[in-house]
Design a protein around this motif. Structure first.
Motif, mmCIF file in Angstrom:
data_model
loop_
_atom_site.group_PDB
_atom_site.id
_atom_site.type_symbol
_atom_site.label_atom_id
_atom_site.label_comp_id
_atom_site.label_asym_id
_atom_site.label_seq_id
_atom_site.Cartn_x
_atom_site.Cartn_y
_atom_site.Cartn_z
ATOM 1 N N UNK A 396 0.838 -1.200 0.000
ATOM 2 C CA UNK A 396 0.000 0.000 0.000
ATOM 3 C C UNK A 396 0.873 1.250 0.000
ATOM 4 N N UNK A 397 1.901 1.268 0.821
ATOM 5 C CA UNK A 397 2.730 2.463 0.945
ATOM 6 C C UNK A 397 3.571 2.699 -0.304
ATOM 7 N N UNK A 398 4.048 1.626 -0.944
ATOM 8 C CA UNK A 398 4.764 1.790 -2.213
ATOM 9 C C UNK A 398 3.843 2.410 -3.253
ATOM 10 N N UNK A 399 2.625 1.897 -3.363
ATOM 11 C CA UNK A 399 1.677 2.419 -4.350
ATOM 12 C C UNK A 399 1.288 3.850 -4.041
ATOM 13 N N UNK A 407 6.219 7.203 -10.560
ATOM 14 C CA UNK A 407 6.650 5.813 -10.629
ATOM 15 C C UNK A 407 8.136 5.631 -10.310
ATOM 16 N N UNK A 408 8.918 6.669 -10.547
ATOM 17 C CA UNK A 408 10.357 6.541 -10.310
ATOM 18 C C UNK A 408 10.693 6.318 -8.848
ATOM 19 N N UNK A 414 8.341 -2.169 -8.769
ATOM 20 C CA UNK A 414 7.436 -2.540 -9.857
ATOM 21 C C UNK A 414 8.040 -3.649 -10.711
ATOM 22 N N UNK A 415 9.312 -3.513 -11.032
ATOM 23 C CA UNK A 415 9.967 -4.546 -11.844
ATOM 24 C C UNK A 415 10.049 -5.862 -11.086
#
Length: 807
Positions: A396-399, A407-408, A414-415
Motif C-alpha cells: 500500500x505504501x509503495x503504491x 513511478x520513479x 514494480x519490476x
C-alpha cells in the motif's frame, strides 16, 4: 508532502495517502486467544484480560507505525475486538436481547447500563440458562459474526463508549487512530428480527428501527468528535450485496437517509469526518447515493469490485476516494504495475483536484500476519510469491508513494513484482499435463449416480438403521493428549509409528464411547487431523501449509488456511487407514470422512491465475479417487463435508447461477462414482440455507446434515416447502456454545423437525463437529441426544400403532 486542494464548499481534513481497512487483531502468537480462553477457564482475572488487550492494541499500533503508516493522521485503524466486531456494534448501540439485560457494568454516557465483558461473552457463547446469539458467516468469507437480535422493543441507544476509550488510549500513546465500526445499514441488514413475548406488528424488519439506530450512532460520533478523532470509518459491506430480504430501493433510501443525518445534520468538528468503506464487491447503484451525500470519503473495493465509469467517479471529486487495490482476502503479492495503473485511471476519471488514497480492498483480518516468519514449511519460491498483512501494508505504501510522487520512486519494486509473477506462472507445479488431460476428458456421465429410489433401497438393506438414526458430524474433542502427540511427532520426540499407535488408541476410545452412548452410525473422531482442510492439504500436491499463518475464524477460534498454489494431485490414499481401523472395532456402520472441494477452496488461499471452478474440478477428482478407495476397503457410508457451500455464494444474485453450477458439479464429480449401496452424506453449517436449498438438492447426497439448533430450527419451513425428499439431519446440539442441551430441549427440537419433515427422512445429529468441545460436555450432550431420539421414536411408534388400530 503537501495537502492536496479541497473543494471550497467543504472542509475535509487531511486523509493519509496510504492506509488499511483493518488489521489482524489476534496477535503474532494468538495472544488474544490465549488471554480470552484463560479468562473463560478462570485462570486470568478480568483486570488481567483488560491489561492483556491493552498491551495487544499498543503492540499493533507500534507494529503498523514501524511498517510505515503515519501515527499522526488516522492512517492506523482502531478495530480491536474481544470476540466479534458485529457484537461490538450491538453492545455499543445497547441492542442487547432481554435475556442479557442484567449483564450490567457501569453507567453509559447516557446513564443507562452497558453490558460488561462477562455479559458480552455470554451473548457470544451462551450460558446454561441463556442461549447465545446466532452465528453465521460474514458475507462470503470464512469469518463468523454474531447476529444481532432486533425487535420493536429492543433498547437502542448509545450505550458503551469503548470505541472512544480506545481512541483516547491510543492518543495517550501519541497515535491518532481511525476508529472502525460496522455502519448502520450493514448493522440492521445483518440483524435478525426476533419476536419478544409482548409481540410486534406483522412484517417487522430491523430496518424499521433505522431512526433509533441513527440516534445512537449520532451519540457515538459526537463523543468521538469531543475526543478529537479526525476520522471515523463506518463499514458498509451490505451495500455491495443485493441479496437482502428487503427491496434494493429500500436499502438505497435508507443509506441516503442515514448519511444525510449522520454527516449532514451533524456538523464538524462536532463529529469526525466520515469514511464509508464498502469491501467485498462493487457498490453499483449505491455509489451515486454516497457520492451525492455529505460523507467525506468513500472506499471502493477494486479487487473484487469493478472500476466505476468516469461519470460516477467524477461525482466523487469533492470527496476522498479510498481505492482498495491491494487484496485483503488473499495472500498473493500484488501486481504493483497493474494496481498502479488502476489508481492512475481512477485519478484521471475523477479529474482535477482528485484526492485518491491507496488502501487494501478489505480489512486484513482475513490474512495471516507476516510471511517473513514462515521459514519451515514454505519453500523459498513460494514464500517469494506471498504477501501477508505486514507485506500488504508495505505494498500500500509503495503504491501511495508512486501515485503522489511518480513511478520513479518505486525503487525497483514494480519490476520485481512483475518478475515474481512471471516466475510463479512458469513454475512446473502450477500447470501439470496429466491433471489438465484428465480434466479435459471428463464427461457428464461421471457426475451421475443411480436414481435415489434405487440407492435408498440398497442402503436400507445393508445398513438396517432405526427410524431417526443418530450420528455425529465427524470430529470428537481434540484433547491435550492428542495435541501433545502431534507436537512430539513434529519435534521428532516420537516416531511416526508411535504417533499412529497413539491415534489408533484415541480412535478406539471414541468408537467405544459411541457404542456405549448408543449412536447408530459411528465416526472415527478424526484425532489425526489438525484441521479439516489442512489435513488434506498436507497430503495433496499443489498445496502448502504454514507454521504461523493463523487467521481468526470466530471469537478465540483461529485457523491456518492452506495455500493452494498449483495443480492438484493425490499421490496416495489419505483416510482409508483410519476409517478401516475404526470399522474393524465395531459391527455398526462407520462413516468415512472427507472435506468437499468447495470447502477446501473456501478455507484455503487459492491460486488467482485460473477460475475457481477449474480449481474445484481438480480437487474433486482427487476426492473421487479417495471415495473409490474407501469403497474398495469396505466403508459403506462416506461423508463429504461442504459447510462452506453457502459461504462462497456471490453477493450479487446475477452471479449465483454460475457459482452454484460449478460448485454442485464439483461435489457430484467427487461423489458420482459411488455405488448405490454406498450412503453418501454431506454436511453444511452456519449459513442461511433457504437461498440454496435447490442447490443442496442438486448435490444428490443421500443424507444432508445442517446447522439448525442455534437458529431455533428456522430452516425447517424452507425444507418443508421445498419438497426435499432425501435424508436430512437438522442439528439439535449447538456445539459452538458450552451449553449442554437437556433431553427435553432436544426432544422439543426433534418434535418440531418431525412436524415439518417426514420422519423417515430425519436423522439426529449435532450442528457441527465436536472438535472444540470438552469430553464432559460432549458426552452429556450426546447422551441427551440419543435419549431424545429414542423418546421421539417411541412416540412415533405409538402414533403408528394407534393409527393401525383405528383402521
Amino acid at each position: 508532502m503537501s495537502e492536496p486542494p479541497v473543494a471550497p464548499d467543504r472542509t475535509v481534513p487531511w486523509f493519509p495517502g496510504g492506509t488499511v481497512l483493518g488489521f489482524p487483531r489476534i496477535g503474532p502468537n494468538r495472544e488474544l486467544k490465549k488471554a480470552v480462553e484463560a479468562f473463560w477457564a478462570g485462570r486470568r482475572e478480568l483486570d488481567d484480560l483488560q491489561a492483556d488487550a491493552e498491551n495487544l492494541r499498543r503492540a499493533t499500533r507500534q507494529r503498523l507505525t514501524r511498517l510505515g503508516l503515519s501515527p499522526d493522521d488516522a492512517a492506523i485503524p482502531s478495530d480491536f475486538s474481544f470476540y466479534d466486531h458485529v457484537l461490538d456494534a450491538a453492545t455499543t448501540l445497547g441492542a442487547v436481547p432481554e435475556r442479557f439485560a442484567g449483564s450490567a457494568d457501569a453507567p453509559d454516557p447516557a446513564g443507562a447500563a452497558a453490558v460488561d465483558l462477562p455479559g458480552y461473552f455470554a451473548m457470544a457463547r451462551g450460558e446454561e440458562d441463556r442461549a447465545p446469539l446466532e452465528m453465521t458467516k460474514w458475507f462470503d468469507s470464512n469469518y463468523h459474526y454474531l447476529v444481532p437480535e432486533i425487535w420493536p422493543g429492543t433498547p437502542v441507544r448509545y450505550a458503551d463508549d469503548r470505541v472512544v476509550r480506545e481512541f483516547l488510549e491510543a492518543a495517550a500513546d501519541g497515535v491518532t487512530t481511525r476508529p472502525v465500526i460496522v455502519g448502520p445499514i450493514t448493522f440492521l441488514l445483518l440483524s435478525k428480527a426476533v419476536r419478544q413475548a409482548d409481540g410486534a406488528p406483522a412484517g417487522f424488519h430491523p430496518l424499521d428501527r433505522l431512526d433509533d439506530v441513527l440516534t445512537a450512532y449520532a451519540g457515538l460520533l459526537r463523543a468521538l468528535g469531543a475526543a478529537g478523532a479526525p476520522w471515523v470509518q463506518l463499514d458498509e459491506p451490505a451495500l455491495v450485496a443485493d441479496t437482502w430480504d428487503v427491496p434494493r430501493e429500500r436499502v438505497l433510501a435508507a443509506t441516503e437517509r442515514a448519511y444525510a443525518r449522520l454527516a449532514g445534520e451533524l456538523g464538524r468538528p462536532e463529529r469526525p469526518a466520515i469514511f464509508v468503506a464498502a469491501p467485498y464487491g462493487s457498490l453499483g447503484d449505491a455509489l451515486p447515493v454516497l457520492a451525492a451525500g455529505p460523507v467525506e470519503a468513500v472506499g471502493l473495493d477494486l479487487v473484487r469490485g469493478d472500476l466505476p465509469d468516469a461519470e460516477v467517479l467524477r461525482s466523487l471529486r469533492h470527496k476522498v476516494v479510498v481505492a482498495g487495490v491491494v487484496d485483503g482476502r488473499n495472500v498473493w503479492r500484488t501486481d504493483l504495475d497493474q494496481a498502479l495503473g488502476l489508481l492512475e485511471e481512477v485519478t484521471a476519471r475523477i479529474g482535477p483536484g482528485a484526492r485518491v488514497a491507496v488502501s487494501t480492498s478489505s480489512s486484513l483480518l482475513h490474512v495471516p500476519l507476516d510471511v517473513g516468519r514462515e521459514k519451515k514449511h514454505l519453500g523459498k519460491d513460494l514464500r517469494g510469491w506471498l504477501a501477508f498483512a505486514d507485506q500488504k501494508v508495505e505494498e500500500v505504501l509503495v503504491l501511495a508513494r508512486c501515485l503522489t510522487e511518480g513511478r520513479d520512486t518505486a525503487g525497483g519494486a514494480l519490476a520485481e513484482s512483475a518478475e515474481v509473477r512471471e516466475r510463479r506462472l512458469a513454475h512446473p507445479g502450477v500447470r501439470r499435463r496429466e491433471v489438465r488431460e484428465r480434466v479435459a476428458a471428463l464427461t457428464d456421465a461421471e457426475l451421475a449416480r443411480a436414481p435415489y429410489t434405487e440407492r435408498v433401497a440398497a442402503q436400507r438393506a445393508v445398513l438396517d438403521l432405526p427410524p431417526l438414526p443418530t450420528t455425529t458430524i465427524g470430529s470428537f474433542p481434540q484433547t491435550s493428549r492428542i495435541r501433545k502427540a502431534r507436537v512430539a511427532l513434529r519435534r521428532g520426540a516420537i516416531s511416526d509409528a508411535e504417533y499412529r499407535s497413539a491415534m489408533r488408541a484415541e480412535i478406539e476410545e471414541v468408537v467405544r464411547l459411541q457404542e456405549r452412548l448408543g449412536l447408530d452410525v459411528l465416526v472415527h473422531g478424526e484425532p489425526e487431523r489438525n484441521d479439516m482442510v489442512q489435513y488434506f492439504a498436507e497430503l495433496l500436491e499443489g498445496f502448502a501449509v504454514t507454521e504461523h499463518g493463523w487467521v481468526q475464524s470466530y471469537g478465540s477460534r483461529c485457523t491456518r488456511p492452506s495455500i493452494l498454489w498449483g495443480d492438484v494431485v493425490r499421490p496416495r490414499h489419505m483416510t482409508v487407514e483410519w476409517s478401516t481401523f475404526a470399522a474393524s472395532l465395531t459391527d455398526r456402520p462407520v462413516k468415512g470422512m472427507l472435506t468437499g472441494p468447495v470447502t477446501i477452496l473456501a478455507w484455503s488461499f487459492v491460486r488467482d491465475d485460473q477460475p475457481l471452478g477449474d480449481t474445484a474440478t481438480q480437487v474433486a477428482l482427487a476426492l473421487r479417487d479417495e471415495v473409490a478407495d474407501l469403497e474398495a476397503a469396505g466403508i459403506g457410508v462416506i461423508q463429504v463435508d461442504e459447510p462452506a457451500l453457502r459461504e462462497l455464494l456471490p453477493l450479487r444474485r446475477a452471479e449465483h447461477a454460475a457459482y452454484l453450477d460449478w460448485s454442485v458439479r464439483a461435489f457430484r464429480l467427487a461423489t458420482g462414482g459411488a455405488s448405490p449401496r454406498t450412503q453418501v452424506h454431506t454436511h453444511l453449517c452456519y449459513s442461511e440455507f433457504g437461498a440454496i436449498l435447490g442447490a443442496i438438492d442438486r448435490l444428490d447426497a443421500d443424507v444432508t446434515s445442517i446447522e439448525a439448533a442455534r437458529s431455533g430450527m428456522d430452516v425447517l419451513p424452507a425444507i418443508r416447502d421445498s419438497g426435499f425428499a432425501r435424508g436430512i439431519g437438522p442439528g439439535v446440539y449447538d456445539i459452538h456454545s458450552p451449553h449442554v442441551p437437556s433431553t427435553e430441549e432436544i426432544t422439543d427440537l426433534l418434535a418440531a423437525a418431525v412436524a415439518a419433515v417426514p420422519a423417515h427422512q430425519l436423522w439426529v445429529n449435532p450442528d457441527c463437529g465436536l472438535k472444540t468441545r470438552r469430553y464432559e460436555e460432549t458426552t452429556a450432550a450426546l447422551e441427551h441426544l440419543v435419549a431424545a431420539a429414542r423418546a421421539v421414536r417411541a412416540t412415533l411408534q405409538e402414533q403408528g400403532a394407534r393409527t393401525s388400530l383405528s383402521r
